[in-house]
Design a protein around this motif. Structure first.
Motif, short mmCIF file in Angstrom:
data_model
loop_
_atom_site.label_atom_id
_atom_site.label_comp_id
_atom_site.label_asym_id
_atom_site.label_seq_id
_atom_site.Cartn_x
_atom_site.Cartn_y
_atom_site.Cartn_z
N GLY A 28 0.79 -1.22 0.00
CA GLY A 28 0.00 0.00 0.00
C GLY A 28 0.82 1.27 0.00
N TYR A 29 2.15 1.13 0.02
CA TYR A 29 3.02 2.31 -0.02
C TYR A 29 3.32 2.66 -1.47
CZ TYR A 29 3.87 0.79 4.76
OH TYR A 29 3.70 0.39 6.06
N LEU A 30 3.63 3.93 -1.72
CA LEU A 30 4.02 4.35 -3.05
C LEU A 30 5.37 3.73 -3.40
CD1 LEU A 30 3.13 8.15 -2.98
CD2 LEU A 30 1.84 6.30 -4.03
N TYR A 31 5.55 3.39 -4.68
CA TYR A 31 6.80 2.78 -5.11
C TYR A 31 7.83 3.88 -5.35
CZ TYR A 31 10.06 -0.24 -7.58
OH TYR A 31 11.17 -0.94 -7.95
N HIS A 32 8.36 4.40 -4.28
CA HIS A 32 9.49 5.34 -4.37
C HIS A 32 10.13 5.44 -3.00
CE1 HIS A 32 8.26 9.62 -2.91
NE2 HIS A 32 7.66 8.73 -2.18
N GLY A 33 11.30 6.04 -2.93
CA GLY A 33 11.99 6.18 -1.66
C GLY A 33 12.48 4.85 -1.14
N ARG A 34 12.13 4.54 0.13
CA ARG A 34 12.64 3.33 0.78
C ARG A 34 12.08 2.06 0.16
NH1 ARG A 34 11.69 3.64 6.91
NH2 ARG A 34 10.03 5.09 6.47
N ILE A 35 10.83 2.08 -0.32
CA ILE A 35 10.23 0.89 -0.93
C ILE A 35 10.96 0.57 -2.24
CG2 ILE A 35 8.10 -0.11 -1.86
CD1 ILE A 35 8.02 0.40 1.19
N LYS A 36 11.18 1.58 -3.06
CA LYS A 36 11.90 1.39 -4.32
C LYS A 36 13.33 0.93 -4.07
CE LYS A 36 13.05 3.81 -8.58
NZ LYS A 36 12.94 5.08 -9.32
N SER A 37 13.97 1.50 -3.07
CA SER A 37 15.33 1.14 -2.72
C SER A 37 15.41 -0.32 -2.27
CB SER A 37 15.83 2.05 -1.61
OG SER A 37 17.12 1.72 -1.23
N LEU A 38 14.45 -0.78 -1.47
CA LEU A 38 14.43 -2.18 -1.04
C LEU A 38 14.25 -3.10 -2.24
CD1 LEU A 38 12.94 -3.62 2.10
CD2 LEU A 38 12.31 -4.71 -0.02
N ALA A 39 13.37 -2.74 -3.17
CA ALA A 39 13.14 -3.55 -4.36
C ALA A 39 14.40 -3.62 -5.22
CB ALA A 39 11.98 -2.99 -5.17
N GLU A 40 15.08 -2.50 -5.38
CA GLU A 40 16.32 -2.49 -6.17
C GLU A 40 17.41 -3.33 -5.51
OE1 GLU A 40 17.12 1.68 -6.53
OE2 GLU A 40 15.70 1.94 -8.18
N GLY A 41 17.49 -3.27 -4.17
CA GLY A 41 18.43 -4.09 -3.44
C GLY A 41 18.15 -5.57 -3.61
N ALA A 42 16.88 -5.94 -3.61
CA ALA A 42 16.48 -7.34 -3.82
C ALA A 42 16.85 -7.80 -5.23
CB ALA A 42 15.00 -7.53 -3.56
N ARG A 43 16.65 -6.92 -6.21
CA ARG A 43 17.03 -7.26 -7.59
C ARG A 43 18.54 -7.42 -7.71
NH1 ARG A 43 12.92 -3.35 -9.22
NH2 ARG A 43 11.15 -4.53 -10.02
N GLU A 44 19.30 -6.54 -7.08
CA GLU A 44 20.76 -6.64 -7.09
C GLU A 44 21.22 -7.92 -6.39
OE1 GLU A 44 22.70 -3.16 -5.51
OE2 GLU A 44 21.64 -1.85 -6.91
N GLY A 45 20.47 -8.35 -5.38
CA GLY A 45 20.78 -9.58 -4.67
C GLY A 45 20.48 -10.84 -5.47
N GLY A 46 19.78 -10.71 -6.59
CA GLY A 46 19.54 -11.84 -7.47
C GLY A 46 18.10 -12.28 -7.62
N LEU A 47 17.16 -11.60 -6.97
CA LEU A 47 15.75 -11.98 -7.13
C LEU A 47 15.19 -11.40 -8.42
CD1 LEU A 47 14.28 -11.54 -3.54
CD2 LEU A 47 14.83 -13.65 -4.71
N LYS A 48 14.26 -12.13 -9.03
CA LYS A 48 13.61 -11.68 -10.25
C LYS A 48 12.14 -11.40 -9.95
CE LYS A 48 16.55 -14.48 -13.23
NZ LYS A 48 17.27 -15.20 -12.17
N PHE A 49 11.67 -10.20 -10.35
CA PHE A 49 10.26 -9.85 -10.23
C PHE A 49 9.94 -8.68 -11.11
CE2 PHE A 49 12.46 -7.89 -6.67
CZ PHE A 49 11.94 -6.62 -6.56
#
Length: 117
Positions: free
Chosen positions: A96-117
């Motif tokens: 329910g949070y907007l996809y920017h700031g900390r939420i976007k950063s967490l998603a980018e970190g997960a992608r860098e860690g090797g997850l695909k989504f």
């Protein structure tokens, strides 16, 4: 009647959860953000079980200068744990949070860690 910020987020979260759900093959990465901390967990909704979780409170998460940097390291850490558990593909639940700031950063970190989504 006007909605409060919390009521609005819950309404958006319910709308997202109608379509996003986790299975054993493609679990859900759920994010919760408080004012100080950020939490992420990978969930199999079919069994109702949390596969792995990570948060900014964990000892092994790098503490950065900003909360955005900390969120990115939480994303990397949860991805690392997920890959160790044999998960590579997930569906992202922004909670329910907007996809920017900390939420976007967490998603980018997960992608860098090797997850695909």
């Amino acid at each position: 009647m006007a909605l409060t910020k919390a009521e609005r987020r819950i309404r958006i979260k319910r709308r997202i959860r109608k379509t996003v759900s986790g299975t054993a093959v493609k679990p859900r990465l759920s994010v919760f953000r408080s004012n100080k901390e950020i939490y992420a967990q990978i969930i199999n909704d079919v069994d109702g079980k949390t596969i792995t979780a990570s948060s900014s409170l964990d000892k092994d998460v790098e503490k950065g200068a900003s909360r955005v940097e900390v969120a990115k390291s939480v994303g990397k850490k949860v991805a690392e744990k997920a890959i160790a558990a044999g998960i590579e593909t997930i569906s992202f639940d922004r909670g329910g949070y907007l996809y920017h700031g900390r939420i976007k950063s967490l998603a980018e970190g997960a992608r860098e860690g090797g997850l695909k989504f």
